[in-house]
Design an enzyme around this catalytic site. Structure first.
Site, mmCIF file in Angstrom:
data_model
loop_
_atom_site.group_PDB
_atom_site.id
_atom_site.type_symbol
_atom_site.label_atom_id
_atom_site.label_comp_id
_atom_site.label_asym_id
_atom_site.label_seq_id
_atom_site.Cartn_x
_atom_site.Cartn_y
_atom_site.Cartn_z
ATOM 1 N N HIS A 56 18.332 -35.375 47.045
ATOM 2 C CA HIS A 56 17.977 -35.531 48.455
ATOM 3 C C HIS A 56 16.493 -35.245 48.658
ATOM 4 O O HIS A 56 16.068 -34.892 49.749
ATOM 5 C CB HIS A 56 18.835 -34.633 49.337
ATOM 6 N N ASP B 258 21.958 -32.659 46.027
ATOM 7 C CA ASP B 258 21.358 -32.179 47.275
ATOM 8 C C ASP B 258 19.848 -32.127 47.069
ATOM 9 O O ASP B 258 19.328 -32.868 46.232
ATOM 10 C CB ASP B 258 21.971 -30.826 47.673
#
Ligand SMILES: *[C@@H]1O[C@H](CO)[C@@H](O)[C@H](O)[C@H]1NC(C)=O
Ligand SMILES: *[C@@H]1O[C@H](CO)[C@@H](O)[C@H](O)[C@H]1NC(C)=O
Ligand SMILES: *[C@@H]1O[C@H](CO)[C@@H](O)[C@H](O)[C@H]1NC(C)=O
Ligand SMILES: *[C@@H]1O[C@H](CO)[C@@H](O)[C@H](O)[C@H]1NC(C)=O
Ligand SMILES: *[C@@H]1O[C@H](CO)[C@@H](O)[C@H](O)[C@H]1NC(C)=O
Ligand SMILES: *[C@@H]1O[C@H](CO)[C@@H](O)[C@H](O)[C@H]1NC(C)=O
Length: 468
Positions: free
Chosen positions: A299, A276
């Site tokens: 991310h 993430d």
């Protein structure tokens, strides 16, 4: 951990031992993961061992002893910890904490060559100045949801609460044992046939600092967290240095470093790969300085998401400099929900190298988990954002530059210079996207941007910038 990373980590350890540790002799061990209890003759009955000031054979010395006095070492084994990787050592850690916290320069030591399992625990302050929590071995929670005691919090594991002045460091590893949590059927697409079963789906953040100040976290390996790896909430004065955080690219919600309601934060010289956001900056943060961080896969580095459920969010004075983002879903991102209030201002992205990144530069004011979010009139105002020397390659599945600002509250004063982004492989996608975005190019960009609007919008309502 990949072989290269392990070599790299070992190299860093060697470098630290030779360059950075003039008189400490307990630091030449590089831990072996999950080895069994070391059979040695350290006396467990002597709960406080004080090394003589210059003894070369003294016990482990913390990496940054404060000049005011010698460290007092509280080895968790002296409090009954088994360190065999399966015995519940929580009580021993609590006892060692209690003892170490009340003396000046107390060091709670998790010794090398052993693996300690403790349950979800809140370590509360205040402690005396100079407190160090030193992990030279492996420290870990119970292995996944099936082993998690019913009575324990499923939202957090290692919690440091109301402490002013603490260092978390060591040559060891905090191992999150997260796999069982990532595979719960309530996680995205982990249910039968790729479905997502309804929650609640709480998974513990591995390390949390809450309502604390003057925090240093240095040189640890932190891996495989069930959820966020390390989180700061309501803190002030955070210095992070030399961390290595890693989890698989497909581990859900495993943000590397998350901060919210936290001021004066420095994040330096760290490596993060996860599933993430590499670093996420939530509401209420200011004075955030990020330098020499390498992210990926991840991310990217995100401000947000902000303004969820019509909330107010204020984020200001954030700098990301001399950093690298590779193989990531986003590069540098600002994301807000429809309907929020407040502002994001004074954001500098300077010298960020991208490699194979989707959405290298993105402002998304329509952030939404589902497709069904309504457009609303209020929004978090985004202003004074500069992108300088952002170079590298993008994944052509999305345009490399994307400014989707709110219909009612435009983004203003976006400045760009020396932005040069080329396709990693495949065809050029040379259509940067802007919607309601005002700003200026100081140099030409690659791909060229023609969609930023000059000057100031007519409609900007200062009243929307509620008291940030
Ligand atoms: C931070 O903590 C260290 C040691 O814990 C202490 O020496 C220093 O004075 C503290 N600084 C502030 C600003 O509180
Ligand atoms: C999964 O999909 C297959 C094929 O579509 C179907 O036969 C099976 O019943 C499904 N299983 C569940 C648990 O939904
Ligand atoms: C950047 O961080 C890495 C660790 O990730 C470190 O090895 C390197 O020395 C740092 N570079 C600088 C210039 O500090
Ligand atoms: C911005 O944050 C930095 C730390 O990152 C701090 O040194 C500086 O004083 C802050 N500037 C303002 C105007 O608050
Ligand atoms: C919200 O506004 C954007 C920008 O005007 C538009 O593209 C989008 O379709 C709107 N979404 C909805 C659900 O109305
Ligand atoms: C635009 O933002 C920059 C920082 O990125 C700031 O220095 C400058 O003063 C801002 N300009 C205006 C007109 O507010």
């Amino acid at each position: 951990m990949g072989v290269l990373r392990r070599l790299f980590a070992a190299w860093v350890v060697v470098a630290i031992v030779f360059v950075g540790a003039p008189s400490s002799h307990g630091r030449t061990h590089y831990h072996k993961k999950k080895t069994s209890h070391r059979d040695d003759d350290e006396s467990p009955s002597n709960s406080i061992s004080m090394p003589p000031a210059d003894s070369p054979a003294g016990p482990t010395v913390p990496s940054d002893p404060y000049p005011s006095g010698p460290p007092f070492i509280f080895d968790v084994r002296s409090y009954g910890a088994a360190g065999d990787g399966s015995t519940d050592d929580t009580a021993a850690f609590q006892a060692a904490w209690k003892a170490a916290c009340v003396v000046e320069n107390g060091v709670l030591l998790v010794p090398p060559d052993s693996s300690f399992m403790i349950r979800s625990t809140i370590f509360s302050g205040p402690c005396q100045p100079g407190f160090v929590f030193q992990v030279d071995g492996v420290l870990m929670p119970p292995d996944g949801p099936d082993c998690w005691p019913e009575s324990d919090s499923k939202r957090q594991w290692l919690v440091f609460y109301r402490i002013d002045g603490i260092t978390l460091t060591g040559q060891g590893t905090i191992e999150g044992n997260g796999e069982g949590w990532w595979n719960l059927p309530c996680k995205p697409h982990r249910g039968p046939n790729g479905s997502t079963l309804p929650g609640p789906c709480d998974s513990p953040a591995l390390i949390r600092f809450f309502l604390s100040s003057n925090i240093t976290v240095r040189n640890l390996c932190i891996e495989n967290s069930p959820q966020f790896h390390i989180k700061f909430d309501g803190c002030e004065g955070v210095h992070i240095e030399g961390l290595s955080i890693s989890s698989p690219a497909l581990s859900p919600n495993t943000d590397g470093i998350h901060i919210e309601n936290t001021k004066s934060v420095g994040i330096y010289n760290s490596l993060i790969s996860n599933g993430d956001d590499c670093i996420s900056i939530g509401p209420g943060c200011s004075g955030v300085d990020i330098q020499n961080v390498t992210c990926g896969p991840s991310h990217g580095i995100s401000i947000g998401s902000l303004g969820v459920h019509n909330s107010q969010a204020c984020v200001s004075n954030v700098t990301v400099r001399n950093s690298v983002i590779r193989n990531s879903d986003n590069g540098v991102r600002i994301k807000t929900w429809q309907g929020g209030m407040g502002s994001v201002s004074g954001i500098t992205f300077d010298t960020v190298f991208m490699e194979n990144v989707r959405n290298c530069i993105i402002i998304d004011q329509y952030y939404c988990f589902t497709k069904g979010c309504r457009n609303q009139t209020s929004a978090v105002y985004v202003t004074d954002v500069s992108y300088t020397n952002i170079k590298g390659t993008y994944d052509v599945r999305s345009p490399p530059i994307h400014f989707a600002c709110s219909d009612t509250v435009p983004c203003t004063n976006i400045t760009m210079s020396e932005v040069e982004l080329l396709p990693f492989r495949g065809e050029l996608v040379d259509d940067p996207f802007c919607w309601n975005a005002y700003g200026a190019l100081q140099t030409l960009t690659i791909p060229p941007i023609t969609c930023l609007q000059d000057g100031e919008p007519q409609t900007l309502q200062e009243s929307l910038v509620y008291g940030c």
